[in-house]
Design a protein around this motif. Structure first.
Motif, PDB file in Angstrom:
ATOM      1  N   ALA A 450       0.815  -1.178   0.069  1.00  0.00           N
ATOM      2  CA  ALA A 450       0.068   0.161  -0.195  1.00  0.00           C
ATOM      3  C   ALA A 450       0.880   1.268  -0.018  1.00  0.00           C
ATOM      4  O   ALA A 450       0.597   2.118  -0.764  1.00  0.00           O
ATOM      5  CB  ALA A 450      -0.886  -0.060   1.054  1.00  0.00           C
ATOM      6  N   TYR A 490      -6.706   1.294   1.705  1.00  0.00           N
ATOM      7  CA  TYR A 490      -6.227   0.324   0.562  1.00  0.00           C
ATOM      8  C   TYR A 490      -6.717  -0.864   0.965  1.00  0.00           C
ATOM      9  O   TYR A 490      -6.841  -1.423   2.107  1.00  0.00           O
ATOM     10  CB  TYR A 490      -4.719   0.311   0.605  1.00  0.00           C
ATOM     11  N   PHE A 502      -8.322   1.250  -3.859  1.00  0.00           N
ATOM     12  CA  PHE A 502      -7.775   2.257  -2.749  1.00  0.00           C
ATOM     13  C   PHE A 502      -8.243   3.613  -2.838  1.00  0.00           C
ATOM     14  O   PHE A 502      -9.282   3.840  -4.055  1.00  0.00           O
ATOM     15  CB  PHE A 502      -6.010   2.570  -3.215  1.00  0.00           C
TER      16      PHE A 502
END
Lengths: 513, 190
Positions: A450, A490, A502
């Motif tokens: 992420a 995310y 996301f």
């Protein structure tokens, strides 16, 4: 486009769509104060709809309305005979209340017999949800009195006056009021009906009839009721009566509390007395389809107490496993049971790994971890362990509730053994023989994925959080963090590390509660 | 996009609550300002659930009459909109039940709301269509309850009988979906 803009656009799209309904509304409100109750507007609309649909429907509608009007006139006539002043108004408000609570008021419900004076109490019926209401009727099943037994019940009964009406009509109105005031709904669907009749055979048939009726009324409001019925015997034990008096509950509820407390000595009668009927039904397993228990022979049930207001077993298991940092495939003897502890409904989730035995209490409404217990399977007491193990000890000690509280302590050591398996693309294969290893990439790898996507390092962000979630057959890590005035969230595929979804919103856009 | 003008603001709870209290004392005069303040929330919600203009009008009408009749049972805890919408929701459920008894679903005709209103921003139509056609029923319900009727997420969770966490995550995802649809729609039109 940020969230506030989007919300504004939605609000604008839905504004100003309604035609001006105010004159009709005001007219109907005035009529509430007047002397005649006209056909309600939905009846008009229903008739018009029927006309559009054809003659057969029209015919049915006309008959139904005629029956309704006739019944209403008869009841109003009886009412005005008996009542002098404000009582008359109470009748009209009540009739309005029935029409609001029931979709179709079938004329056949009400007692069509003439009014006959008979003041002896033949039967006493109590309804318990958490409001408790007592109805006394005479030998002709005409209501002698309806008494609210606690403050919530007072709201339900309101200014309605049932004296002389038939039991069925009174029950209809009361159930309708319970639904309208939110005490009964699809998720709060449990009600206890207790009948205390002079003649026990009468009592039983009355109980059965009431249960069926209430079931039907609730079904009309799209509610699948869980109805518990009992006939209180004349020889109700002294202890039940005493319990009722001490805890300020109805004898009917006291009987239920007593039956549960007798069957399982985990709960005191005091604790149980404070619960709603629904909670009692859920923890006693009374409404489950398993074989009934002897202590409950005196109860009949229809329907299942709804646990839909709770997060459900799957979510509770998920929460417990996430807190432990384990996948379902890595544990065995997984059990989950709804229970009442620490003053609330919890799921007790327990499972074992080769090394440890875990026990969690998960708040049934919020999913928060209320309590966690971990023991070494060999009974030696918890020592230090690598990776998730160490984390878990910290987590357990410092736990103050909230899923994922343990994740803060995740050390770097876990990722080594965990990433080796999965990232190469294996799906679903378990690395067996290791305590905490799974085919999932692990929290650290998810966080890294992420962060990399957002273009930050871990030290550049605040409030980095990662939660394991399984939904719709897919396992994801939900990673959240704050950076540069934005909130990022995310979804990272737990097997492949791919960023699935996301989002980013400006920090001050977040809706608080 | 225009910022919210004064008339469009989600009604303040204080004002709505004061109007309910006046109604509970029998002051019918309070119905007019209440109607003006709250009608979009109620009608918008009913339309999004029933997808049928006349049914939504019926429910809206019945809702206000019921509010008037039962105003005395409202407990002033600062959540007037949740109380009003609960009444509307129950009426919607009853309406749906009624439909089942007729064994026939009316054709969705929510698009007709655009016929008799003044000249509207074409964007409104696009957004309305996105809500009605692209979202699942519960997603739309949660979105309208929050963005149009002004209920807090916690109130929505209680109304629908689902956990707060579920409401929050569904809401997030619904906004993402809408965003995606509206952005894509713009691209297709260009």
């Amino acid at each position: 486009m940020n969230n506030t803009e989007l919300e504004n656009r939605v609000k604008d799209a839905y504004s100003g769509l309604a035609p001006d309904l105010l004159p009709d509304i005001l007219a109907d409100c005035e009529k509430q104060n007047g002397t005649v109750i006209p056909m309600r507007r939905t009846d008009d609309a229903a008739m018009e709809a029927a006309e559009r649909k054809g003659d057969a429907a029209k015919e049915t509608e006309r008959n139904r309305d005629a029956a309704e009007t006739a019944e209403r006139k008869r009841v109003t006539a009886e009412a005005s005979e008996r009542k002098k002043s404000a009582g008359g108004f109470a009748w009209r408000r009540w009739l309005g209340g029935i029409a609001a609570a029931l979709v179709l008021f079938v004329g056949g419900f009400a007692g069509l017999n003439g009014y006959r004076a008979a003041n002896g109490v033949a039967s006493r019926i109590t309804l318990d949800v958490n409001p408790s209401i007592e109805i006394t009727v005479n030998a002709n099943e005409k209501v002698l009195a309806v008494t609210p037994l606690n403050p919530d019940a007072e709201k339900i009964v309101g200014t309605m006056d049932f004296k002389g009406s038939s039991l069925d009509v009174a029950v209809n109105a009361l159930i309708g009021s319970l639904v309208r005031n939110g005490y009964l709904s699809e998720v709060k669907n449990s009600i206890l009906v207790s009948v205390d009749a002079k003649n026990e055979a009468d009592g039983k048939s009355l109980e059965e009839r009431l249960m069926n009726e209430i079931n039907a009324i609730l079904a009309d409001s799209n509610i699948e009721g869980a109805i518990l019925g009992q006939t209180l015997s004349k020889n109700a034990e002294e202890s039940t009566k005493q319990l009722a008096a001490e805890q300020n509950i109805t004898p009917g509820k006291a009987a239920l509390v007593h039956a549960i407390a007798t069957k399982s000595d985990r709960y005191s009668e005091e604790e149980l007395a404070a619960l709603t009927i629904q909670e009692l039904m859920l923890i006693s397993g009374l409404s489950s389809t398993q074989e009934s228990l002897t202590a409950f022979d005196s109860f009949q049930t229809t329907g299942q107490a709804s646990s839909a207001a709770y997060i459900g077993r799957d979510a509770a298991i998920k929460a417990a496993l996430a807190n432990a940092g384990l996948a379902e495939t890595a544990v065995y003897d997984l059990e989950c049971e709804l229970d009442w502890e620490y003053g609330r409904m919890v799921y007790e989730v327990s499972f074992d790994t080769a090394e440890y035995e875990y026990e969690y209490d998960i708040d049934a409404t919020t999913g928060a971890v209320v309590k966690v217990d971990r023991e070494r399977a060999d009974g030696r007491g918890s020592g230090s362990a690598t990776g998730n193990g160490t984390t878990q000890t910290n987590g357990a000690n410092g736990l103050s509730g909230g899923v994922g509280a343990a994740t803060g302590g995740n050390g770097g050591s876990a990722s080594g053994s965990q990433t080796s398996g999965a990232v190469s693309g294996q799906t679903g294969s378990n690395v067996s023989g290791q305590t905490d290893s799974t085919a999932y990439i692990g929290r650290d790898a998810a966080k890294n994925a992420a962060l990399a996507h957002a273009g930050f390092t871990a030290s550049e962000v605040r409030d980095l959080d990662c939660e394991f979630e399984r939904e719709a057959g897919r396992a994801v890590y939900e990673v959240d963090f704050e950076a540069g005035g934005y909130e990022y969230d995310y979804d990272v595929d737990a097997l492949t590390g791919e960023v699935l979804r996301f989002g980013r919103e400006a920090e001050n856009d977040r809706d608080g509660d | 996009m225009n910022s919210l003008s004064a008339e469009n603001r989600i009604p303040e709870p204080d004002l709505t609550e004061r109007l309910l209290l006046r109604l509970s004392r029998g002051e019918l005069a309070a119905m007019t300002p209440l109607y003006e303040t709250v009608k979009d929330s109620v009608f918008g919600y009913a339309l999004s659930v029933l997808k049928h203009k006349e049914d939504a009008e019926d429910v809206t009408h019945d809702c206000f009459v019921s509010v008037y009749r039962t105003a005395s049972t409202y407990r002033p805890l600062g959540k007037p909109m949740a109380w009003i919408i609960t009444i509307a929701r129950n009426l919607c459920l009853m309406k749906i039940r009624e439909r089942k008894k007729f064994a026939e679903l009316p054709d969705e005709d929510w698009q007709t709301v655009f016929e008799d209103t003044r000249r509207r921003d074409p964007d409104d139509r696009i957004v309305l269509e996105a809500c009605m056609k692209e979202l699942a029923d519960e997603e739309r319900e949660i979105l309208i309850l929050h963005a149009v009727s002004g209920l807090k997420h916690r109130e929505i969770a209680e109304l629908l009988g689902i956990p707060l966490g579920t409401v929050l995550s569904k809401y997030r995802r619904t906004l993402a979906k809408m965003n995606g649809y509206l952005t894509k729609g713009t691209e297709e039109h260009e």
